[in-house]
Design a protein around this motif. Structure first.
Motif, PDB file in Angstrom:
ATOM      1  N   PRO A 203       0.813  -1.224   0.000  1.00 50.63           N
ATOM      2  CA  PRO A 203       0.000   0.000   0.000  1.00 50.63           C
ATOM      3  C   PRO A 203       0.845   1.272   0.000  1.00 50.63           C
ATOM      4  O   PRO A 203       0.458   2.279  -0.603  1.00 50.63           O
ATOM      5  N   PHE A 204       2.020   1.232   0.643  1.00 50.58           N
ATOM      6  CA  PHE A 204       2.880   2.415   0.634  1.00 50.58           C
ATOM      7  C   PHE A 204       3.409   2.698  -0.772  1.00 50.58           C
ATOM      8  O   PHE A 204       3.478   3.854  -1.199  1.00 50.58           O
ATOM      9  N   GLN A 205       3.752   1.643  -1.508  1.00 50.34           N
ATOM     10  CA  GLN A 205       4.196   1.846  -2.883  1.00 50.34           C
ATOM     11  C   GLN A 205       3.084   2.428  -3.744  1.00 50.34           C
ATOM     12  O   GLN A 205       3.329   3.274  -4.617  1.00 50.34           O
ATOM     13  N   SER A 206       1.858   2.012  -3.493  1.00 55.30           N
ATOM     14  CA  SER A 206       0.723   2.601  -4.209  1.00 55.30           C
ATOM     15  C   SER A 206       0.581   4.079  -3.864  1.00 55.30           C
ATOM     16  O   SER A 206       0.294   4.911  -4.737  1.00 55.30           O
ATOM     17  N   TYR A 207       0.789   4.402  -2.596  1.00 53.48           N
ATOM     18  CA  TYR A 207       0.717   5.797  -2.176  1.00 53.48           C
ATOM     19  C   TYR A 207       1.804   6.627  -2.860  1.00 53.48           C
ATOM     20  O   TYR A 207       1.549   7.744  -3.323  1.00 53.48           O
ATOM     21  N   LEU A 208       3.011   6.087  -2.941  1.00 57.56           N
ATOM     22  CA  LEU A 208       4.093   6.805  -3.606  1.00 57.56           C
ATOM     23  C   LEU A 208       3.756   7.078  -5.073  1.00 57.56           C
ATOM     24  O   LEU A 208       4.055   8.158  -5.599  1.00 57.56           O
ATOM     25  N   ALA A 209       3.128   6.113  -5.725  1.00 60.51           N
ATOM     26  CA  ALA A 209       2.726   6.314  -7.118  1.00 60.51           C
ATOM     27  C   ALA A 209       1.707   7.447  -7.222  1.00 60.51           C
ATOM     28  O   ALA A 209       1.755   8.270  -8.148  1.00 60.51           O
ATOM     29  N   VAL A 266     -11.828   8.262  -1.282  1.00 64.15           N
ATOM     30  CA  VAL A 266     -10.740   8.811  -2.080  1.00 64.15           C
ATOM     31  C   VAL A 266      -9.385   8.373  -1.567  1.00 64.15           C
ATOM     32  O   VAL A 266      -8.540   7.875  -2.328  1.00 64.15           O
ATOM     33  N   THR A 267      -9.140   8.499  -0.269  1.00 63.58           N
ATOM     34  CA  THR A 267      -7.802   8.196   0.261  1.00 63.58           C
ATOM     35  C   THR A 267      -7.542   6.684   0.265  1.00 63.58           C
ATOM     36  O   THR A 267      -6.391   6.262   0.121  1.00 63.58           O
ATOM     37  N   SER A 268      -8.582   5.878   0.420  1.00 60.32           N
ATOM     38  CA  SER A 268      -8.392   4.426   0.331  1.00 60.32           C
ATOM     39  C   SER A 268      -7.953   4.002  -1.066  1.00 60.32           C
ATOM     40  O   SER A 268      -7.151   3.076  -1.236  1.00 60.32           O
ATOM     41  N   ALA A 269      -8.438   4.715  -2.079  1.00 61.06           N
ATOM     42  CA  ALA A 269      -8.059   4.396  -3.451  1.00 61.06           C
ATOM     43  C   ALA A 269      -6.579   4.683  -3.697  1.00 61.06           C
ATOM     44  O   ALA A 269      -5.956   4.046  -4.555  1.00 61.06           O
ATOM     45  N   TRP A 270      -5.993   5.608  -2.948  1.00 62.05           N
ATOM     46  CA  TRP A 270      -4.592   5.933  -3.131  1.00 62.05           C
ATOM     47  C   TRP A 270      -3.672   4.775  -2.744  1.00 62.05           C
ATOM     48  O   TRP A 270      -2.546   4.689  -3.219  1.00 62.05           O
ATOM     49  N   ILE A 271      -4.145   3.889  -1.874  1.00 61.61           N
ATOM     50  CA  ILE A 271      -3.286   2.810  -1.396  1.00 61.61           C
ATOM     51  C   ILE A 271      -3.822   1.429  -1.811  1.00 61.61           C
ATOM     52  O   ILE A 271      -3.365   0.416  -1.308  1.00 61.61           O
TER      53      ILE A 271
END
Length: 272
Positions: A203-209, A266-271
């Protein structure tokens, strides 16, 4: 007319540097502060030969440094609290000491400078501006400590604003979204550890993207600084000011989301 004096914190780079230069160009006497004045080269180069900009040392986490910086000032018309530090992490991996450190810079530092400056601002009928973030409106994954500090700043200053107004001091918060500055590069925390963690790595890598996508279309730093200058010079500035349409959209989402479900989606989609 008497030249107005403004103190800006965190001016060695980014929004603080651009704001100090823009205010000097607009005719203010600018006290540009930073923790290490040895890092003033970029600011001085951008300001050129302007005599109305002076550099002073100021560590917002050190009350003695704040007092020394303000010592001798007989007039102060505005303060721009800009100094701050980012942090990535999450509760299970962060130490409580790390969280306290983030609060010390981003929250208590703002209070320390503002408290020391208020008598001078009251005397001048001045303005207190603080650069927060859309992270002070919407909580962002892996930014718990940073967002907590920015939420705290917004809550404190929203509460202070009507009290300060009775004393003749206008209080505003400035909320940028992604800005093209060195801020992200200087973010502290446990990014490498997070990326390798078996629980939080993906999930952190998804957030970085997500972050990389946001900063690919970041607002120019000078544009954000011009919003700050406009707020300082407005006849009746509002309490909350966003620096871009993106920032306005984020704030609007949160302020219309009475049960929190829209923000969480929205924020759940980020990760994801």
């Amino acid at each position: 007319m008497t030249t107005k004096t403004v103190l800006v914190t965190g001016t060695s780079s980014g929004i603080g540097l651009a704001t100090a230069v823009a205010l000097a160009e607009a005719g203010w006497h600018v006290i540009a502060t930073m923790r290490d004045t040895g890092k003033a080269g970029a600011l001085l180069a951008a300001a050129g030969e302007r005599a109305n900009l002076e550099v002073r040392a100021l560590d917002v986490t050190d009350p003695a440094s704040v007092t020394a910086c303000l010592d001798g000032l007989d007039r102060l018309d505005a303060v721009v609290n800009n100094a701050g530090a980012g942090h990535v992490g999450t509760l299970e991996l962060d130490s409580i000491e790390e969280v306290r450190g983030v609060m010390e810079v981003n929250f208590f530092g703002v209070l320390t400078v503002s408290k020391a400056a208020l008598p001078l601002l009251r005397a001048s009928g001045g303005r207190l501006l603080t650069v927060t973030s859309v992270g002070g409106v919407v909580g962002q994954p892996f930014n718990e400590a940073y967002c907590a500090a920015k939420f705290a700043v917004e809550g404190y200053l929203e509460s202070l604003a009507p009290v300060a107004a009775q004393q003749g001091v206008t209080v505003s918060v400035i909320e940028p979204a992604a800005v093209a500055s060195e801020f992200v590069a200087n973010v502290g925390g446990i990014g490498p550890e997070l990326q390798q963690d078996e629980r939080y790595g993906k999930p952190f890598q998804s957030y970085l993207a997500h972050v990389q996508g946001a900063f690919a279309a970041a607002q120019p730093v000078r544009e954000a600084a011009e919003v700050i200058v406009a707020t300082l010079t407005a006849e009746q500035p509002p309490f909350r000011v966003q620096t871009s349409e993106r920032a306005k959209a984020v704030a609007a989402l949160k302020l219309a989301d009475t049960d929190g479900s829209a923000v969480q989606a929205v924020t759940s989609a980020w990760i994801a």
